[in-house]
Design a protein around this motif. Sequence first.
Motif, PDB file in Angstrom:
ATOM      1  N   SER A 238     -12.554   1.288  -2.166  1.00 39.74           N
ATOM      2  CA  SER A 238     -11.588   2.086  -1.425  1.00 39.74           C
ATOM      3  C   SER A 238     -10.144   1.684  -1.716  1.00 39.74           C
ATOM      4  O   SER A 238      -9.863   0.586  -2.184  1.00 39.74           O
ATOM      5  N   LYS A 239      -9.247   2.601  -1.383  1.00 44.87           N
ATOM      6  CA  LYS A 239      -7.825   2.284  -1.440  1.00 44.87           C
ATOM      7  C   LYS A 239      -7.466   1.197  -0.429  1.00 44.87           C
ATOM      8  O   LYS A 239      -6.370   0.653  -0.464  1.00 44.87           O
ATOM      9  N   HIS A 240      -8.431   0.908   0.470  1.00 42.60           N
ATOM     10  CA  HIS A 240      -8.144  -0.091   1.487  1.00 42.60           C
ATOM     11  C   HIS A 240      -8.054  -1.508   0.911  1.00 42.60           C
ATOM     12  O   HIS A 240      -7.657  -2.443   1.603  1.00 42.60           O
ATOM     13  N   LEU A 241      -8.391  -1.642  -0.366  1.00 46.31           N
ATOM     14  CA  LEU A 241      -8.254  -2.928  -1.046  1.00 46.31           C
ATOM     15  C   LEU A 241      -6.820  -3.460  -0.955  1.00 46.31           C
ATOM     16  O   LEU A 241      -6.567  -4.653  -1.164  1.00 46.31           O
TER      17      LEU A 241
ATOM     18  N   THR B 191      -4.008  -1.919  -6.202  1.00 42.85           N
ATOM     19  CA  THR B 191      -3.282  -2.123  -4.946  1.00 42.85           C
ATOM     20  C   THR B 191      -2.865  -0.809  -4.307  1.00 42.85           C
ATOM     21  O   THR B 191      -2.661  -0.734  -3.102  1.00 42.85           O
ATOM     22  N   CYS B 192      -2.734   0.235  -5.130  1.00 42.59           N
ATOM     23  CA  CYS B 192      -2.193   1.511  -4.644  1.00 42.59           C
ATOM     24  C   CYS B 192      -3.018   2.030  -3.479  1.00 42.59           C
ATOM     25  O   CYS B 192      -4.236   2.119  -3.547  1.00 42.59           O
ATOM     26  N   THR B 193      -2.335   2.403  -2.404  1.00 45.35           N
ATOM     27  CA  THR B 193      -3.046   2.894  -1.238  1.00 45.35           C
ATOM     28  C   THR B 193      -2.907   4.409  -1.088  1.00 45.35           C
ATOM     29  O   THR B 193      -3.258   4.984  -0.070  1.00 45.35           O
ATOM     30  N   GLU B 194      -2.402   5.030  -2.165  1.00 46.16           N
ATOM     31  CA  GLU B 194      -2.365   6.496  -2.255  1.00 46.16           C
ATOM     32  C   GLU B 194      -1.564   7.127  -1.131  1.00 46.16           C
ATOM     33  O   GLU B 194      -1.873   8.228  -0.680  1.00 46.16           O
ATOM     34  N   CYS B 195      -0.542   6.415  -0.673  1.00 40.63           N
ATOM     35  CA  CYS B 195       0.242   6.947   0.437  1.00 40.63           C
ATOM     36  C   CYS B 195       1.141   8.091  -0.013  1.00 40.63           C
ATOM     37  O   CYS B 195       1.557   8.916   0.788  1.00 40.63           O
TER      38      CYS B 195
ATOM     39  N   PRO C 193       3.610  10.383  -9.581  1.00 44.00           N
ATOM     40  CA  PRO C 193       3.440   8.945  -9.847  1.00 44.00           C
ATOM     41  C   PRO C 193       2.178   8.390  -9.189  1.00 44.00           C
ATOM     42  O   PRO C 193       1.517   7.506  -9.732  1.00 44.00           O
ATOM     43  N   ARG C 194       1.833   8.929  -7.998  1.00 45.00           N
ATOM     44  CA  ARG C 194       0.612   8.461  -7.343  1.00 45.00           C
ATOM     45  C   ARG C 194      -0.606   8.752  -8.217  1.00 45.00           C
ATOM     46  O   ARG C 194      -1.498   7.916  -8.342  1.00 45.00           O
ATOM     47  N   LYS C 195      -0.624   9.943  -8.829  1.00 43.09           N
ATOM     48  CA  LYS C 195      -1.769  10.292  -9.678  1.00 43.09           C
ATOM     49  C   LYS C 195      -1.835   9.348 -10.886  1.00 43.09           C
ATOM     50  O   LYS C 195      -2.922   8.973 -11.326  1.00 43.09           O
ATOM     51  N   ILE C 196      -0.684   8.951 -11.409  1.00 40.62           N
ATOM     52  CA  ILE C 196      -0.666   8.007 -12.533  1.00 40.62           C
ATOM     53  C   ILE C 196      -1.409   6.729 -12.122  1.00 40.62           C
ATOM     54  O   ILE C 196      -2.259   6.211 -12.864  1.00 40.62           O
ATOM     55  N   MET C 197      -1.122   6.241 -10.916  1.00 43.74           N
ATOM     56  CA  MET C 197      -1.773   5.011 -10.452  1.00 43.74           C
ATOM     57  C   MET C 197      -3.259   5.238 -10.185  1.00 43.74           C
ATOM     58  O   MET C 197      -4.101   4.411 -10.531  1.00 43.74           O
TER      59      MET C 197
ATOM     60  N   PRO D   4       5.929   0.919  -0.982  1.00 45.09           N
ATOM     61  CA  PRO D   4       6.001  -0.133   0.031  1.00 45.09           C
ATOM     62  C   PRO D   4       5.438  -1.462  -0.454  1.00 45.09           C
ATOM     63  O   PRO D   4       5.629  -2.476   0.214  1.00 45.09           O
ATOM     64  N   VAL D   5       4.726  -1.465  -1.593  1.00 44.01           N
ATOM     65  CA  VAL D   5       4.187  -2.731  -2.094  1.00 44.01           C
ATOM     66  C   VAL D   5       4.605  -2.995  -3.542  1.00 44.01           C
ATOM     67  O   VAL D   5       3.915  -3.697  -4.289  1.00 44.01           O
ATOM     68  N   ASN D   6       5.753  -2.420  -3.936  1.00 44.73           N
ATOM     69  CA  ASN D   6       6.356  -2.698  -5.246  1.00 44.73           C
ATOM     70  C   ASN D   6       5.480  -2.386  -6.457  1.00 44.73           C
ATOM     71  O   ASN D   6       5.435  -3.158  -7.419  1.00 44.73           O
ATOM     72  N   ILE D   7       4.811  -1.257  -6.406  1.00 42.18           N
ATOM     73  CA  ILE D   7       4.076  -0.788  -7.586  1.00 42.18           C
ATOM     74  C   ILE D   7       5.066  -0.108  -8.524  1.00 42.18           C
ATOM     75  O   ILE D   7       6.041   0.492  -8.075  1.00 42.18           O
TER      76      ILE D   7
END
Lengths: 438, 259
Positions: A228-231, A305-309, A327-331, A383-386
């Motif tokens: 999960s993205k919850h990682l 790390t991405c949480t898909e926010c 950019p989210r899709k890239i991650m 929020p987590v510097n990706i």
Amino acid sequence: MQYIPNILFTIALIAGIGFFTLNIRKVIRNINLGKDINRTDQKSARWKNMLSIAFGQSKMVRRPISGILHLIVYIGFVIINIEVLEIIVDGVLGTHRVFKDYIGTATYGFLIGSFEVLAALVFVAVIIFWTRRNVANIKRFLSSEMKGWPKKDGNFILYFEMVLMALFMVMNATDVPFQQAGTGNVISQFISPLFNGFSSENLQLIERTAWWLHILGILVFLNYLYYSKHLHILLAFPNTYYANLQPKGQFTNLESVTNEVKLMLDPDADPYATPVDESTEEVPEKFGASDVTDLNWVQLMNAYTCTECGRCTSACPANLTGKKLSPRKIMMDTRDRLEEVGRNIDANNGTFKEDGKQLLNDYITPEELWACTSCNACVEECPVNIDPLSIIMDMRRYLVMEESAAPQELNAMMTNIENNGAPWPYNQQDRLNWTKEG
Amino acid sequence: MNVPTMAEMMAQGKQPEVLFWVGAAGSYDDRAKKISKAFVKILHEAKVDFAVLGVEESSTGDAAKRAGNEFLFQMQAMMNIEVLNGYEVKKIVTCDPHSFNTLKNEYPGLGGNYEVFHHTQFIQNLINEGRLKINNTNLKGKRVTFHDPCYLGRANEVYESPRDLIRRLGVNLTEMKRSKRTALCCGAGGAQMFKDAEKGDKEVNILRTEDALETKPEIIATGCPYCNTMMTDGIKFKEKEASVTVKDIAELISEANKL
């Protein structure tokens, strides 16, 4: 007979933690498929980043609504874990509320009372989160990459949290001695009347069931993280520690290119020199990235790390104007491909078997890559510097230097730079003309 | 306009205080040339001893790098570094945030170490050193909004220098809803200036112009020749040329001081 619950509990605990450890080792192995990059300098700046951004949530609260709700769930999660510690000790030793005897009823009551308040707040926050995701039509949750599993994943996490919090409350509400002690039952005292009229056996049965479901739920949730993205609840910490500390505009100078360019510009290089015996020479490095193994390990950790926010995507100028880039899709693509490569390695006794696929084209299209303005809005927002931009740039490099596949106008621009020292077709000798014009 | 070159300086055995890196836009683009001229007027006014490379200047390679052509970028960088180091350049000022970023951040790794200033930072220093005064009466009360260039703002966290200069003009500075670190790109970065945009609903510069127009400005201030072009095009698209002008901060200062 009386030891059976303890034994079952210990087995469940070991199985839960064991399976989780196995999967985390897989995550670490996959991240290490990336190229090496040195991110061990400036330790104090790195600690500071981690403490303020991951631990202190400083970038989360830039968007106050989701930021504060997230903060509640985060604090709740961290603090309520003290209670989980007691549950584990009770479970293994067969005791009941073992901490109470050690820290005194008053302190214990204060602690459990605050857990109850937090649990109630978390419950409310999670319901608001669910409403935002499913009812409120917030644009960043409606993008095309959020269909299917990502949407379900987001909701599953919320259901998990709702159920866990509810079980915690029921567990406390049906614990007769705890309710009778009248300390710490700040919220659960309002729930316990629901169980009025139950026999004491039944109450105890409900209490035990809630207790077991609560701890088993936690163990299942722990193991859900891997899928999960919850990682992010774990990886946000190393991810912020190893984040880029250079100015955002500073892109890496590819070292492999530097060596080649130096040779090309060296007036002493002998053009007629006998070529070096190629069999002893290393295979030349691929320029740029076409698959996940061409990226560095920090970029791969970013993907896990991405949480898909979607804060990145909601700030991306290309996305805001309807272009395909997100950019989210890239991650998400990077993680999906990396997991695919990982499964391939597992299925082939530890080595990757060519599968005819890669990150470029099979996941990310050139159209997405060319829409990027390199403005760093996505990097700033995360929020987590990706750093999605670094992946986009590495893939552009592959397109241009390995495939010569830049859009036609960019090829013209580059030819101009090569021939005239400017992106436009003007003569370098005219560089000073502006000083002579009125 | 008297703009000495490094070659002329060297022939006279002189080393100027600062090198003005004009950039390709500032040298060739008709709109951006006006920014170069305005900045030179300011340098003259403050009696700054400066020089340009002139015909020896070449593209920094920034656009090539953002397009993914690391080879071409490093070729350009190394040739430029050879010229700059040959003249023993220590200090560089430029009106182009892209040149600023590349020279400041990406050249050191290839052997080019200089103290690099964006022109707004340089002008701010001139004021602080008492070498330049900004006249705060000629543009007084005008409604101005500032568009942060990505490569000055987010990329290098220079947000205050341009704003400080704008405030000194005595104007009414109003911020867009997206500003500073949340500013929206003008649409030209990452080599987009030189190609058509991918298919979408809208051009980025139109969306950014809408951000600016929401503040009901008389002047949109910029600090980048590419942003200037994009915002000017946006204003034309919105048919607002009559009421809104797009001006670089150097032009505003030059105008305020009637240079």
